[in-house]
Design an enzyme around this catalytic site. Structure first.
Site, PDB file in Angstrom:
ATOM      1  N   HIS A   1      -3.518  -5.762   1.170  1.00 46.83           N
ATOM      2  CA  HIS A   1      -2.911  -5.910   2.727  1.00 46.83           C
ATOM      3  C   HIS A   1      -2.564  -7.421   2.766  1.00 46.83           C
ATOM      4  O   HIS A   1      -3.525  -7.883   3.708  1.00 46.83           O
ATOM      5  CB  HIS A   1      -3.386  -5.213   3.541  1.00 46.83           C
ATOM      6  CG  HIS A   1      -3.462  -3.597   3.494  1.00 46.83           C
ATOM      7  ND1 HIS A   1      -2.412  -2.831   3.922  1.00 46.83           N
ATOM      8  CD2 HIS A   1      -4.268  -2.808   2.942  1.00 46.83           C
ATOM      9  CE1 HIS A   1      -2.554  -1.571   3.678  1.00 46.83           C
ATOM     10  NE2 HIS A   1      -3.597  -1.712   3.136  1.00 46.83           N
TER      11      HIS A   1
ATOM     12  N   GLU B   1      -0.616  -8.556   4.817  1.00 48.06           N
ATOM     13  CA  GLU B   1      -0.325  -8.473   6.283  1.00 48.06           C
ATOM     14  C   GLU B   1      -1.570  -8.581   6.971  1.00 48.06           C
ATOM     15  O   GLU B   1      -1.665  -8.629   8.329  1.00 48.06           O
ATOM     16  CB  GLU B   1       0.653  -7.326   6.757  1.00 48.06           C
ATOM     17  CG  GLU B   1      -0.001  -5.944   6.829  1.00 48.06           C
ATOM     18  CD  GLU B   1      -0.629  -5.133   6.014  1.00 48.06           C
ATOM     19  OE1 GLU B   1      -0.751  -5.932   4.804  1.00 48.06           O
ATOM     20  OE2 GLU B   1      -0.615  -3.939   6.172  1.00 48.06           O
TER      21      GLU B   1
ATOM     22  N   CYS C   1       0.790  -1.264  -0.086  1.00 52.34           N
ATOM     23  CA  CYS C   1       0.126  -0.010   0.000  1.00 52.34           C
ATOM     24  C   CYS C   1       0.732   1.210   0.023  1.00 52.34           C
ATOM     25  O   CYS C   1       1.333   1.499  -1.161  1.00 52.34           O
ATOM     26  CB  CYS C   1      -0.875  -0.067   1.096  1.00 52.34           C
ATOM     27  SG  CYS C   1      -2.267   1.121   1.003  1.00 52.34           S
TER      28      CYS C   1
END
Ligand SMILES: Nc1ncnc2c1ncn2[C@@H]1O[C@H](COP(=O)(O)OP(=O)(O)O)[C@@H](O)[C@H]1O
Lengths: 89, 236, 577, 89
Positions: free
Chosen positions: B203, B205, B86
């Protein structure tokens, strides 16, 4: 107004925050420039630059219309000010 | 694997990256402050999401000049795996470690959602353990994620195999509706020519636990572990 | 300079209030002092009309760790953790500049949470606008939603719940209420009490400009356009993110005695409040306050509402460590004064005293008013309307009517709003907005979790403020119950019109009594809240809108339930008839 | 460079998207204006307007420095172009 009527104009509108209004973006850019070694920069203000192409029979009308557009939509007078220039396009 | 997660002023995905590696992957990871100038002690580097320097001017424009970025460039040059997520992706393009630029979403709105992405390229350390065409369900959360390169460069990226992830629908097709931000050719992530530096808008994560939405992101983060194994097994 | 009616109007004090101030002070205040008194005696800071009524709310309970009176309320969760919650309005600023008004509203409520030493983990927003078909309302709507998203997303705090309602009465007075929830170790909670004379007063964060001077009075008069005010505040969520991380980090030094955010009435309110709570005095020098602009007067510095600033009281022993942490986060932090034992708020400029007021005069001597309460006849008439008198729908109309209902902005999906809010960051969101009647968050490493939501149906509240408010409490409680949580505590935001009018004061009284009764019956304490009055333009008031923000606790967060059917099985309907 | 040295200049930098780069914001503004009745508007492009105050001994130096700042930070050449003007402030 007929869209295809009149001369074609290009307006450049410069919108900036009114003096005294906090400009965190300007501060961040100023600090960024200084960190890059441009220590001569004293102040930065970041605004918007709007280009418009429009039709109007004459300069006076074009000026009037662009002024109205700024007041009504492009700038928020509570925090922003603007100025603009016009040229045949 | 020794993971570095870089914290810039305004990063807000650093903690999630740490959690994904620690809780999801069971590996150690360390937060690295943006003033750090040496990253040679790490095996791979994650540049997390957030709003570094408020994303003022352009997302990533100011972070690119943070001291740590010279070290990131050096490790990229050395071939270490680097992942920009991002805002991290935006920083890497601003730093020209990745091609292209990320513009304001076509909708002009920030978008937070779960999307499908298709793995297009498995030559990167972050996708090496995935089969080409694998579909992953990942969250997105960004306002400036419209990937842009000029037409000629797009051709070059496609031929060089630098398009790593694409937004697709649930059937794996890169339709216009599946494109959440107006990116050219539905591109969600790219790599550098060498393939070790990867950036993506979704994302991974945030997708390490099914209880909070899904764990497909772990497959990206786990891929890089194979590089660690290679390093460990290669003769010194 | 003689105190003339124009000056009193400027600081929004009546002649009687001014006379009261002079009598209590034993002398005429100077202009700086007058400005400070005006700001703290405003409705916004002084709760002139609501204070006597708010006493009726139940605020204690076995789990309550901190009730109203601090920056936010706190309730025990278990395992040494507390949940900290507070809601606040930013209605007036949002009507003038929707994007920045809403954004700075989020900024303020987040500061309230980390001022308690809690890490903010979720936001919720409660919004009211006029009919969405109108271009002006679209402008307000997009500005407000955009501003909330911008600020919250940038901070990295997920916005996970909220509610929105459209009605013509909100045309001139949109409502923007933001709620924040945080988590802290109970033992690490910090209060905003300036104790220990000799301790240092530190100002940290943004430089001070002429932002929003008289914002507090601006929110307390009916026609803000006519009242004097400084420039509109522009938020800097980036700076707030640094401030948030740094403030949580300095608490670990153990040298911080108190922490308070600067909101309405800026430095005046923050310093007076921490001194009042600590039973002390404060002396500060405005010349030490970092400025964004040149030529600011002490009056302006004391009343500036520049955002992203915090006031800390620090033990001199630890000041170096505290300042070093702020430096690492690239924040300006300056010692501007110290705690005294004389009970005075003393303002210096370059060492010269420019204002000196007893703290109690600012915080406790504000007059309160009990007004005449009378229900408007028009409302009684409306209530008399008999819906059964309406003709039944013809079968042929049903499909069209259903479609019309689903199209209504008051019923349609809220996805266009919450899709623009980051609700997955921090990886705690178990049930995101849209998935259930309340959002559910896990707390990493714990079996328990929390649920939260905001609610208020203003139509019910207009027809019967007492029942309507009871309904708002019940709906909020039901919403967290539906996901499997036990309601823990409420934070409320009372949005009303001009309380000087009997029919509005009636609504306020009734609503608070209704809230008190519902909370008592359900056993849910009110631990924090906010009052926003004068939400009216040209005598047209908003409907009473007592927004209820609620937090519930799930003993086992893995057993939460959303609202979709989970596979095949039986459907049970609960309730009577 | 000493910050207090030289003349004070005000630079106005106009940054716009390169032609060919899609400008959804420009389109949104154009449509908004048309809906408000400004049907004469044919096209709109939205960019950035940066004002800077800086010190430099002479115009040439100021020009050089501002050009460098634009190349290095203010504009991203992958997608943006810029021009600027300078005047003593
Ligand atoms: N302003 C808002 N911001 C974020 N989420 C919202 C907002 N308004 C509504 N939502 C979410 O949309 C869903 C539906 O909201 P609402 O209509 O208020 O539910 P209910 O009628 O069950 O109380 C909920 O998940 C709620 O949290």
């Amino acid at each position: 107004m007929d869209v295809n009527e009149g001369t074609r104009w290009r307006a450049e509108v410069f919108i900036s925050l009114r003096p005294g209004v906090n400009d965190p973006q300007g501060l961040a850019v100023r600090d960024g420039l200084r960190r890059l070694g441009y220590t001569e920069v004293e102040d930065v203000r970041v605004g918007r630059y709007v280009q418009m192409w429009l039709r109007a029979p004459d300069r006076k009308t074009a000026e009037e219309r662009v002024g109205l557009m700024c007041d009504q939509l492009l700038a928020n007078p509570v925090v922003e000010q603007y100025r603009f220039s016009l040229e045949p396009a | 694997m020794r993971f570095a997660v870089v914290t810039f002023p305004g990063s807000n995905g650093d903690h999630d990256a740490l959690m994904a590696i620690r809780l999801g992957l069971g590996h150690a990871a360390e937060l690295v402050w943006y003033t750090e100038t040496d990253l040679s002690r790490f095996d791979c580097i994650i540049i997390p999401g957030g709003f570094s320097y408020g994303d003022y001017l352009r997302a990533g424009a100011l972070a690119r000049f943070a001291p740590v970025m010279s070290a990131v460039a050096r490790e990229a040059e050395a071939g270490k795996p680097i992942l920009g997520i991002c805002n991290g992706f935006q920083i890497l393009t601003e730093a020209r470690l990745l091609p292209g630029a990320l513009l304001r979403n076509a909708s002009l709105e920030f978008v937070c959602d779960w999307v499908w992405v298709r793995v297009e390229q498995t030559r990167t350390p972050w996708t090496s353990q995935l089969a080409p065409g694998t579909l992953l369900r990942l969250p997105i959360a960004h306002g400036e994620g419209r990937y842009y390169v000029e037409a000629e460069e797009l051709v070059a990226l496609e031929t060089n195999g630098q398009v790593v992830f694409r937004y697709v629908d649930a059937d794996g097709l890169p339709t216009a509706d599946a494109n959440p931000n107006g990116s050219v050719a539905n591109i969600a992530g790219v790599c550098n020519e060498r393939g070790n530096v990867v950036g993506l808008m979704p994302h991974p994560e945030r997708a390490y636990d099914r209880f909070v939405g899904g764990d497909d992101g772990l497959r990206i983060l786990a891929s890089v572990l194979s590089v660690g194994l290679e390093v460990a097994h290669s003769p010194r | 300079m003689p105190i003339v009616p124009e000056i009193l109007r400027e600081v929004a004090l009546t002649e009687e209030e001014y006379a009261r101030a002079v009598a209590l002070l034993g002398r005429e205040p100077n202009l700086i002092e007058l400005g400070m008194i005006g700001a703290l005696w405003s409705e916004h800071c002084g709760y002139k009309h609501s204070r006597p009524l708010l006493r009726k709310l139940p605020t204690s309970g076995p789990h309550v760790v901190q009730g109203p009176g601090e920056n936010a309320g706190a309730v025990e969760l278990g395992d040494g953790l507390v949940v900290v919650l507070k809601i606040e309005s930013h209605n007036h600023p949002s009507a003038v500049e929707p994007f920045q008004g809403a954004a700075t509203g989020v900024g303020g409520i987040v500061r309230d949470i980390f001022a308690m030493g809690a890490r903010p983990i979720a936001l919720a927003d409660s919004l009211r606008f006029g009919p969405l078909e109108e271009p002006r309302q679209q402008y307000l709507f997009h500005g407000v939603v955009g501003g909330i998203g911008w600020y919250g997303n940038c901070l990295g705090i997920p916005t996970v719940a909220g509610d929105v309602f459209f009605a013509p009465e909100y045309r001139q007075n949109p409502l923007v209420n933001a709620m924040c929830v945080g988590i802290a170790e109970r033992s690490a909670l910090i209060r905003a009490r300036a104790t220990g004379p000799g301790n240092l007063v530190v100002l940290v964060g943004a430089d001070t400009g002429r932002d929003g001077i008289h914002g507090a009075t601006f929110a307390s008069v009916e026609d803000p356009e006519r009242s004097h005010r400084g420039v509109v505040q522009v938020g800097n969520p980036f700076l707030e993110k640094l401030l948030l991380e740094a403030c949580l980090e300095v608490l670990e030094t153990g040298a911080v005695v108190a922490m308070q955010d600067l909101g309405a009435a800026g430095l005046t309110s923050a310093s007076a409040e921490i001194a009042a709570r600590g039973g002390t005095g404060i002396e500060l020098d405005v010349a030490l306050v970092p400025r964004r602009e040149t030529g600011m007067t002490p009056y302006e510095v004391m009343l500036s509402e520049s955002q992203e600033r915090m006031l800390l009281v620090v033990d001199p022993e630890g000041i170096d460590r505290v300042l070093a942490i702020f430096r690492r986060w690239e924040l300006h932090a300056v010692v501007i004064g110290r705690v005294t034992d004389d009970g005075l708020l003393r303002v210096l400029e370059d060492g010269q005293v420019v204002a000196e007021l007893p703290v109690w005069l600012l915080t406790d001597a504000c007059p309160t008013y009990v007004r005449e309460a009378r229900e408007a006849g028009e409302i009684r008439e409306r209530r008399a309307f008999d819906p059964d008198a309406l003709p039944d729908l013809q079968p042929a109309e049903v499909a069209e009517m259903l479609a019309a209902l689903l199209r209504s902005p008051n019923i349609a999906s809220r996805r266009p709003i919450y899709r623009t809010y980051d609700h997955t960051i921090l990886t705690n969101t178990v049930l995101p907005p849209g998935a259930a009647d309340a959002a559910v968050l896990r707390i990493k490493g714990q079996r328990f979790g929390i649920a939260l939501k905001t609610d208020c149906n203003p139509r019910y509240c207009l027809l019967d403020p007492r029942l309507g408010t009871m309904h708002a409490v019940a709906e909020a409680a039901r919403n967290v119950s539906c996901v499997g949580a036990e309601p823990l505590a409420i934070t409320d935001c009372l949005n009303f019109g001009n309380p000087e009018r009997p029919e509005i004061y009636y609504q306020l009284v009734q609503a608070i009594e209704g809230m008190a009764e519902a909370c008592t019956v359900l056993g849910i304490p009110v631990v924090s809240g906010n009052v926003s009055l004068y939400n009216e333009t040209e005598g047209r008031s908003i409907p009473p809108t007592p927004v209820v923000g609620i937090v519930g606790r799930l003993a086992d967060v893995r057993r939460c339930v959303g609202m979709g059917f989970r596979g095949e099985g039986k459907v049970f309907l609960l309730g009577s008839e």
